[in-house]
Design a protein around this motif. Structure first.
Motif, PDB file in Angstrom:
ATOM      1  N   ASP A  52       0.072   9.149   0.674  1.00 25.76           N
ATOM      2  CA  ASP A  52       1.455   9.162   0.204  1.00 25.76           C
ATOM      3  C   ASP A  52       2.458   8.794   1.295  1.00 25.76           C
ATOM      4  O   ASP A  52       3.668   8.763   1.040  1.00 25.76           O
ATOM      5  N   ASP A  55       3.964   3.377   0.072  1.00 27.54           N
ATOM      6  CA  ASP A  55       3.797   3.012  -1.343  1.00 27.54           C
ATOM      7  C   ASP A  55       2.646   2.045  -1.553  1.00 27.54           C
ATOM      8  O   ASP A  55       2.117   1.922  -2.653  1.00 27.54           O
ATOM      9  N   GLY A  56       2.293   1.315  -0.503  1.00 25.82           N
ATOM     10  CA  GLY A  56       1.187   0.371  -0.545  1.00 25.82           C
ATOM     11  C   GLY A  56       0.608   0.227   0.844  1.00 25.82           C
ATOM     12  O   GLY A  56       1.242   0.608   1.838  1.00 25.82           O
ATOM     13  N   TRP A  57      -0.593  -0.341   0.930  1.00 29.05           N
ATOM     14  CA  TRP A  57      -1.305  -0.390   2.209  1.00 29.05           C
ATOM     15  C   TRP A  57      -1.845  -1.785   2.487  1.00 29.05           C
ATOM     16  O   TRP A  57      -2.287  -2.482   1.578  1.00 29.05           O
ATOM     17  N   VAL A  83      -7.097   5.710  -1.261  1.00 33.62           N
ATOM     18  CA  VAL A  83      -6.063   4.801  -1.776  1.00 33.62           C
ATOM     19  C   VAL A  83      -6.491   4.240  -3.128  1.00 33.62           C
ATOM     20  O   VAL A  83      -5.701   4.188  -4.074  1.00 33.62           O
ATOM     21  N   GLN A  88      -2.970   3.183  -5.664  1.00 35.55           N
ATOM     22  CA  GLN A  88      -1.935   2.487  -4.921  1.00 35.55           C
ATOM     23  C   GLN A  88      -2.360   1.054  -4.619  1.00 35.55           C
ATOM     24  O   GLN A  88      -3.549   0.784  -4.468  1.00 35.55           O
ATOM     25  N   THR A 165      -5.180  -3.297  -8.468  1.00 37.82           N
ATOM     26  CA  THR A 165      -4.558  -2.595  -7.347  1.00 37.82           C
ATOM     27  C   THR A 165      -5.062  -3.012  -5.962  1.00 37.82           C
ATOM     28  O   THR A 165      -4.429  -2.684  -4.965  1.00 37.82           O
TER      29      THR A 165
END
Length: 227
Positions: A52, A55-57, A83, A88, A165
């Motif tokens: 968390d 918002d994205g990785w 993830v 996410q 995703t």
């Protein structure tokens, strides 16, 4: 939208002052899309507190192999699975492409066919794109459920998607001509065949689709990958 960059290696010291580290290269590639970035040097055992934290990785490239016994690789694989389970968006490039595949059940190895370096043409679902590459390792078995979206004769699994995703690619859309020049000078000698190095030096300025792919990455992060 905040993108957490999981940096799994460092650019050669000789080019860092000019080009920055890998995280900065991705920030440049994704410029203009409204993202903010935070870098976690997982290669130095610096991990986010939780999924968390962003918002994205985005997982970068590395000089290391995903199958090597580094102490930061198992926790990175655990983080990748978290993830995925959280739903996410996640993008992996080169080493990032490979470590996501390995974490999710695929197989990566040092490719017996040798190296891919410099500008390479890939078939992205019928669309031809030219992107810089720099790798010998590659995914040789895709995880169950992964869909191949890019390939060429040298690299069968050059691009994979996992549902809507996770997006991963073997080439380096963040690598400019100047970065390839730096790698040829500082990392290629004694590693790449001399004939390949000399050939690459003659075509480092080949036209690339790096900005196009950067736009595709941005759309994927924003959940617009099908638009």
């Amino acid at each position: 939208m905040k993108i957490g960059i999981l940096q799994t290696g460092h650019a050669p010291d000789e080019v860092k002052d000019e080009l920055g580290d890998y995280a900065r290269m991705f920030a440049t590639l994704l410029e203009g899309h409204g993202f903010e970035f935070e870098t976690f040097n997982v290669v130095d055992n610096e991990f986010p507190a939780s999924v968390d934290a962003a918002d994205g990785w985005l997982i970068t490239g590395s000089k290391h192999g995903v199958y090597e016994p580094h102490d930061w690789i198992p926790p990175l694989e655990d983080f990748i699975r978290k993830v995925r389970d959280a739903g996410q968006p996640m993008v992996g490039v080169c080493f990032g492409h490979q470590i996501i595949a390995q974490a999710l059940g695929g197989k990566v190895e040092k490719f017996e066919g040798g190296w891919a370096a410099g500008a390479q043409e890939y078939d992205f679902d019928g669309e031809q794109m030219v992107l810089n590459a720099w790798h010998q390792d590659q995914v040789v078995e895709a995880p169950e459920g992964a869909e191949v979206i890019a390939s060429n004769d040298f690299c069968a699994y050059a691009g994979l998607v996992y549902g809507d995703t996770i997006l991963t690619v073997q080439p380096h859309p963040e690598f400019t001509a100047r970065m390839i020049e730096g790698l040829l000078q500082h990392r290629a000698p004694g590693v790449l065949p001399e004939t390949m190095i000399n050939d690459l030096k003659t075509r480092v300025d080949q036209r690339l689709n790096d900005r196009d792919f950067g736009d595709r990455m941005a759309a994927f992060f924003k959940g617009k990958s099908d638009e």
